[in-house]
Design a protein around this motif. Sequence first.
Motif, short mmCIF file in Angstrom:
data_model
loop_
_atom_site.label_atom_id
_atom_site.label_comp_id
_atom_site.label_asym_id
_atom_site.label_seq_id
_atom_site.Cartn_x
_atom_site.Cartn_y
_atom_site.Cartn_z
N GLY A 260 0.92 -1.20 0.07
CA GLY A 260 0.01 -0.04 -0.11
C GLY A 260 1.01 1.43 0.10
N ARG A 261 2.27 1.17 0.43
CA ARG A 261 2.88 2.55 0.41
C ARG A 261 3.31 2.80 -0.97
NH1 ARG A 261 5.06 3.46 5.58
NH2 ARG A 261 4.56 1.88 7.11
N GLY A 262 3.07 1.85 -2.02
CA GLY A 262 3.78 2.37 -3.26
C GLY A 262 4.96 1.89 -3.72
N LEU A 263 5.33 2.15 -4.92
CA LEU A 263 6.51 1.82 -5.61
C LEU A 263 7.69 2.44 -4.92
CD1 LEU A 263 8.23 0.27 -7.97
CD2 LEU A 263 7.50 2.10 -9.41
N ALA A 264 7.32 3.71 -4.59
CA ALA A 264 8.64 4.68 -4.10
C ALA A 264 9.19 4.03 -2.86
CB ALA A 264 7.97 6.06 -3.95
N TRP A 265 7.96 3.69 -2.02
CA TRP A 265 8.47 2.93 -0.64
C TRP A 265 9.33 1.72 -0.83
CZ3 TRP A 265 8.86 4.93 4.00
CH2 TRP A 265 9.16 3.82 5.16
N ARG A 266 8.81 1.01 -1.69
CA ARG A 266 9.62 -0.23 -2.02
C ARG A 266 10.77 0.08 -2.59
NH1 ARG A 266 4.36 -2.00 -3.69
NH2 ARG A 266 4.94 -1.62 -6.09
N ILE A 267 11.04 1.14 -3.38
CA ILE A 267 12.63 1.38 -3.80
C ILE A 267 13.21 2.12 -2.73
CG2 ILE A 267 13.74 2.89 -5.31
CD1 ILE A 267 11.40 2.94 -7.33
N LEU A 268 12.77 2.72 -1.65
CA LEU A 268 13.57 3.25 -0.63
C LEU A 268 14.00 1.87 0.40
CD1 LEU A 268 11.75 6.30 0.79
CD2 LEU A 268 13.90 6.26 -0.23
N LEU A 269 13.09 0.81 0.37
CA LEU A 269 13.43 -0.31 1.30
C LEU A 269 14.70 -0.83 0.78
CD1 LEU A 269 9.77 -1.78 2.25
CD2 LEU A 269 11.62 -0.56 3.84
N LEU A 270 14.53 -1.12 -0.64
CA LEU A 270 15.59 -1.69 -1.50
C LEU A 270 16.98 -0.95 -1.35
CD1 LEU A 270 13.75 -2.80 -4.72
CD2 LEU A 270 14.88 -4.32 -2.92
N LEU A 271 16.91 0.38 -1.33
CA LEU A 271 18.12 1.23 -1.23
C LEU A 271 18.64 1.31 0.15
CD1 LEU A 271 17.20 4.34 -3.38
CD2 LEU A 271 18.88 2.68 -3.89
N GLY A 272 17.80 1.20 1.16
CA GLY A 272 18.06 0.99 2.54
C GLY A 272 18.55 -0.31 2.95
N SER A 273 18.37 -1.23 2.32
CA SER A 273 18.58 -2.70 2.80
C SER A 273 20.08 -3.03 3.31
CB SER A 273 18.32 -3.62 1.69
OG SER A 273 19.09 -3.69 0.66
#
Length: 331
Positions: free
Chosen positions: A6-19
């Motif tokens: 539900g947070r959208g694509l931008a949030w998922r990209i942030l999660l990947l960048l911050g992993s």
Amino acid sequence: MNDLSGRGLAWRILLLLGSLKLTLGLLPVLGAAVLLTYASELHIAWWLAIPLAACVCNLLAAIVTNGAFRRQPPLLVFHVALLALTVLLAAGRLTYLKGKVEVVEGGAFEGELADVEAGPWHTNRLHQVTFVNAGFSIDYAPGVRRGATRNTLRYADEDGIQRQAVIGDNQPLVVHGYRFYTSFNKGFAPIFRWQPKDAPEAAIGAVHLPAYPLHEYEQAKEWILPGTGTPAWVMLQFSEKIIDPEKYDQFKIPRDHAVVLRIGDTRWELRPGQSAELPGGRIEYDSLRTWMGYNVFYDWTLSWLLAACLTAVGALATHFWVKLSAKPWNA
């Protein structure tokens, strides 16, 4: 999963960048970039700046997406300080400068360096730096072990006020952000006056002979007469022991000396005040002085790096203090 989607694509990209996995992948790349930068003769700043920029993105994304940081302020401060350190390191590599310069005793620094190495975003302001080498003294211990160097400089500060400073290997002159340190590189400089027949004024030239005592038995150098293309070979002759290896001593100019001047097939041996007539004019050996080699360094990030390091250490210490003090240590 539904909350994350539900947070959208931008949030998922942030999660990947911050992993953490990305962090573990970037660290070897950063280490390789550090080795490549310092092992290469080119010292290309981008090789280090780009991995650091990637680490900045990784750390910033981790701060935004990890709720544990917001719940623990000391941990948040530590990671923000770590972020600042990474940004400053990247900025420092893009804007730094290193170089060397030699200035004769009584001569002025003219804004030009040798062996310059600088970041692509460095704004050269060396033309604003002016100082005069007023002479130096160097202590030597038995065995010709170099001790303290004290070099007096007369310089203009950022406001144009004339000042005087004594610098050394660890005590720099700092002006307009540039730091000038003395180095082991120093020696003798015969001063000549070259008076062309068709010129109203004489040109003065200083011959920086090889470093002393590093090249004690090689005190000779080829030199070009000022304003001409005529090569001259200059050698310093003296019998005095400049630095006594058996006792504590100081660097000094030989009291009794001469210079050998050779131009073409003609050779002269000159003492201070003596001159030689050439087809194009007259050359006079004026005096013997010294020259000093300086290491020049510029990095505006140094004080900010120190502040960020102290902040990171303090925040991490506070974090562990709070965490460990939550339970009795003898429990």
